[in-house]
Design a protein around this motif. Structure first.
Motif: not given
Length: 647
Positions: A350-375
Motif C-alpha cells: 500500500q505504501v508503494e502504491r500510494e506513493l505513486e497514487a498520491q503523486g510523490y513518485l513516478r516512473r519514467n521509462r522504467g526509472k523511479l523518480e521523485l515528483t516536485p511534490k516529494a521534493v
C-alpha cells in the motif's frame, strides 16, 4: 425532490481520508538526502519497515523468518524414512517367516529357507520377488501386507497431498476410486490441451473428488500448480538420495504403482505436469542434514516447502532488475509465515502504491523518480534538520516593516485596492457591510472589503552554486551539499516567496538545476571545477532581476580547474592554469560591480583552495566559511538569513 441514503458498498469509501504516506516519504528522505537514488531509498524503506508502525514488519524481517524456516527444515529433515521403514518391515516379515519354518523338519521348509536366503539385498527387488511368495507364517503375511500398504499410501501421498489419510484403511473400493480419479484427471488435462476444457468440467471433477484435494483449488490452473509443485518435489527427493538409495526407492515406487494398477496413469500425469510447468526445479537435489527420518509423503512436503521458501526468499530480496512487491506470491507468504505476514506485506504494498497514487513518485521509462511534490516535502525535512541545530534567536527573517503586499501579518487591516493579493479580513468586511446597510441580509459592495496588512520585505535574487565534481563524492561531502540545496530551496519557497532563487551545479561545465532534480541528483564523474561558467550563469540570473538584492553562495571543495572557452567547450587543466584563474576572478569582479557579495563555503582545507577564496574575499568583500559536512546546511541557511536581515 426526495433523497434516499444507504450504506456504500461499491468499492473503497470515496470520502475516506487519503492514506498518509508522509512518514514513509520522510523515511525515504533519510536515504535520499544521504545520496541514495529514489529507487534505492524506496527499497531501503521497504526492507526496514514503515516508520511509526513498529508492529509492521519490513522485508528484512520477513526474509529472516523465511531463512530461519529453511534452516529448520534442512536441519530436521531426513529423506530416506520410507526406505528405512520398508527395510525394517521387510526384515521383520522375513524373520517371522524363518521363525515359522525353523521347527519344520521337511524339505519344503528347507526349500523356502533357501529362497529367503537368495533374496537380493535391494529392498525393491526383494519385495518384487516376494510378491508371489506363499507365506507360511500368518504374522509374516500380515507384516508384508503392512509393508505394501505403507508403500501404496506413501507413494500416492507423495503425489497427492493428503492421500495417505484417505487410504489409511485398506479398501479395494478406495483404490478403485483413486484409479478412476487419475483417469478422469488425465482426460481433463487432455481436453484442456485441445482447448475443450470448461470451468464446468472442473467443478464437476471437484464435486466428485474434492475430498482428495485438501488445498481446495478453484480452477484447473491452481490444481495443476499444486500437483506440479508436489511432483517436482518428489523428483527432487529421489535426486537428493545416494545413487543406491535412489535406485532402491525408485524400484519400490514403480513396483507399488504396477501392483496398484496406476503406473500408466501416473506416467501420463507426470508428463502432462512437467510439460505445463517446465520452470519448476525438476530433479534438482536438495541438501538436507536432519537426523529424524521422514516418510516419503512428509519428505516431499518438506522439499516442496523448501522450494517455495527458496522462491519466496528470492522475491523478498528484491535485488533483481525491475523488482516490485507485486512479484511476491501472497499465497506463498501465507503458507510459509501465516496470515499476519500477509498483512505486513499488504501494508508495504500500500505504501508503494500510494506513493505513486498520491503523486510523490513516478516512473519514467522504467526509472523511479521523485515528483516536485516529494521534493518540496524532502526540502521541508532538510530545513527542519537545519533549524533543529540553530538557536531560536537566530531565525529572524524580516528587513522592513512598513505595510505592503507580502510578508507576515502585522495585525492591522486596510481597505482593498485593485491588485491586492493579501487575505481578505472576513470579519471587518462583514462589519463594514452591516454598518453601511444595516439589517439582514447583508449586501456587500467593493468599498466594504478590507485585507490583512502584512510586512513588506525586499526581494532577493538568490544564487546557490553547488560543486558537482567527483571529488565531492570521494570526500563524502556530496550528500551534505544536496541537503543544503534542498533546505535553501524550501526556505525561500516557504518564508520568502517573493525571492527569485536559482541553484546552479557545476563540474566541468555548469547548469541550472530545477527543484525537482535536486533530490535525485547525482555527482558528475568527470574532471573539472568550472566556477567560471557557474558565475556566468549566476550573473545572468542577477541581471534579470536588477531591482532585487543579490545573494550569491558558493559551496565547493576545490579551486577552479576548468573554464568555458569562447566556443562553449569547457577546458580542464590541473594544476589550474593562469587563464582559468584569471577568467574566474574576472567574473568575481563583475559580481562585485553588481553589488553582489559572494560568500564561499569550503568543504576542504587545501592550500590552493584557501589562497583562491582569500583572493575572492579580498576582491569582493564576501566571507569565507570552513564548514564541516555535517554543519554545511546550518552555515548556508544562517548566512542567507543574516543577509536577508541586513539588506
Amino acid at each position: 425532490m426526495s433523497y434516499f441514503y444507504r450504506e456504500y458498498h461499491d468499492g473503497p469509501d470515496p470520502l475516506a481520508p487519503p492514506y498518509d504516506v508522509r512518514s514513509a516519504l520522510d523515511g525515504m528522505g533519510d536515504a535520499v538526502l544521504s545520496g541514495s537514488t529514489p529507487l534505492d531509498a524506496l527499497r531501503d524503506l521497504l526492507r526496514r519497515g514503515l516508520p511509526g508502525a513498529p508492529d509492521r514488519r519490513g522485508l528484512d524481517d520477513l526474509l529472516r523468518q523465511v531463512r530461519r524456516r529453511r534452516r529448520e527444515l534442512r536441519d530436521n529433515t531426513r529423506l530416506d524414512g520410507t526406505l528405512e521403514r520398508a527395510r525394517a518391515l521387510l526384515d521383520k516379515a522375513i524373520g517371522q517367516e524363518r521363525a515359522e519354518l525353523f521347527p519344520d523338519p521337511y524339505d519344503d521348509a528347507r526349500f523356502r529357507e533357501s529362497a529367503l536366503d537368495a533374496l537380493p539385498s535391494d529392498a525393491a527387488r526383494a519385495v518384487q520377488e516376494l510378491a508371489g511368495y506363499d507365506w507360511r507364517s500368518a504374522a509374516a503375511r500380515q507384516t508384508f501386507e503392512e509393508l505394501r500398504d505403507l508403500l501404496r499410501r506413501e507413494v500416492l501421498d507423495s503425489r497427492f497431498r493428503g492421500m495417505r489419510d484417505a487410504l489409511a484403511n485398506p479398501d479395494p473400493a478406495a483404490m478403485e476410486r483413486v484409479r478412476q480419479m487419475m483417469s478422469d484427471l488425465n482426460d481433463m488435462l487432455d481436453r484442456d490441451a485441445r482447448g475443450e476444457h470448461t470451468q464446468e468440467d472442473f467443478d464437476q471433477f471437484i464435486q466428485k473428488y474434492g475430498d482428495m484435494f485438501p488445498e481446495n483449488p478453484r480452477n484447473l490452473d491452481e490444481l495443476v500448480d499444486q500437483l506440479a509443485r508436489r511432483a517436482a518435489a518428489a523428483q527432487r527427493l529421489l535426486a537428493s538420495l545416494t545413487p543406491e538409495q535412489r535406485e532402491e526407492l525408485a524400484g519400490l515406487i514403480n513396483h507399488t504403482l504396477e501392483q496398484a494398477g496406476l503406473a500408466e496413469q501416473m506416467r501420463r500425469l507426470g508428463d502432462a505436469l512437467s510439460a505445463r510447468r517446465p520452470d519448476l526445479a525438476w530433479g534438482a537435489p536438495e541438501r538436507v542434514s536432519g537426523e529424524q527420518p521422514m516418510g516419503m509423503g512428509d519428505a516431499v512436503t518438506a522439499l516442496q516447502e523448501l522450494a517455495d521458501l527458496g522462491d519466496l526468499e528470492t522475491a523478498l530480496r528484491q535485488d533483481y532488475p525491475g523488482a516490485r512487491l507485486d512479484d511476491i506470491d501472497e499465497a506463498a507468504v501465507r503458507r510459509a509465515l501465516g496470515r499476519s505476514a500477509v498483512d505486513d506485506l499488504e501494508a508495504l504494498r500500500q505504501v508503494e502504491r500510494e506513493l505513486e497514487a498520491q503523486g510523490y513518485l513516478r516512473r519514467n521509462r522504467g526509472k523511479l523518480e521523485l515528483t516536485p511534490k516529494a521534493v518540496r516535502r524532502l526540502g521541508e525535512t532538510a530545513l527542519r534538520r537545519v533549524f533543529a541545530s540553530l538557536d531560536s534567536g537566530r531565525r529572524g527573517d524580516h528587513d522592513q516593516r512598513d505595510a505592503g503586499t507580502a510578508g507576515e501579518p502585522t495585525g492591522s487591516t486596510r481597505l482593498w485596492r485593485f491588485g491586492d493579493e493579501q487575505p481578505i479580513d472576513v470579519v471587518r468586511t462583514v462589519v463594514n457591510g452591516v454598518q453601511r446597510g444595516g439589517g439582514a441580509p447583508v449586501r456587500l459592495s467593493v468599498d466594504d472589503f478590507e485585507v490583512v496588512e502584512t510586512e513588506r520585505r525586499s526581494a532577493a535574487a538568490v544564487c546557490l552554486l553547488v560543486d558537482l565534481s567527483y571529488s565531492m563524492a570521494l570526500r563524502g561531502t556530496w550528500a551534505a551539499a544536496k541537503q543544503t540545496a534542498l533546505a535553501l530551496q524550501a526556505l525561500v519557497a516557504s518564508k520568502f516567496p517573493q525571492d527569485a532563487v536559482q541553484i546552479i551545479g557545476f563540474s566541468n561545465y555548469a547548469r541550472v538545476l530545477r527543484p525537482d532534480e535536486l533530490a535525485g541528483l547525482e555527482w558528475d564523474m568527470v574532471q573539472g571545477t568550472n566556477l567560471h561558467h557557474a558565475l556566468l550563469i549566476a550573473g545572468r540570473h542577477l541581471d534579470r532581476h536588477p531591482d532585487f538584492e543579490p545573494v550569491v553562495l558558493v559551496v565547493t571543495d576545490g579551486e577552479p580547474t576548468a573554464h568555458l572557452m569562447r566556443d562553449g567547450v569547457p577546458r580542464f587543466e590541473w594544476p589550474p592554469s593562469q587563464e582559468t584563474l584569471t577568467l574566474t576572478l574576472a567574473e568575481v569582479d563583475k559580481m562585485t560591480r553588481r553589488r553582489a557579495t559572494i560568500n564561499v563555503f569550503m568543504l576542504a582545507a587545501d592550500d590552493r583552495l584557501r589562497e583562491f577564496v582569500d583572493e575572492v574575499a579580498r576582491r569582493n568583500g564576501g566571507r569565507v566559511f570552513s564548514a564541516s559536512a555535517d554543519r554545511l546546511g546550518e552555515y548556508v541557511v544562517s548566512d542567507f538569513l543574516r543577509a536577508r536581515r541586513t539588506r
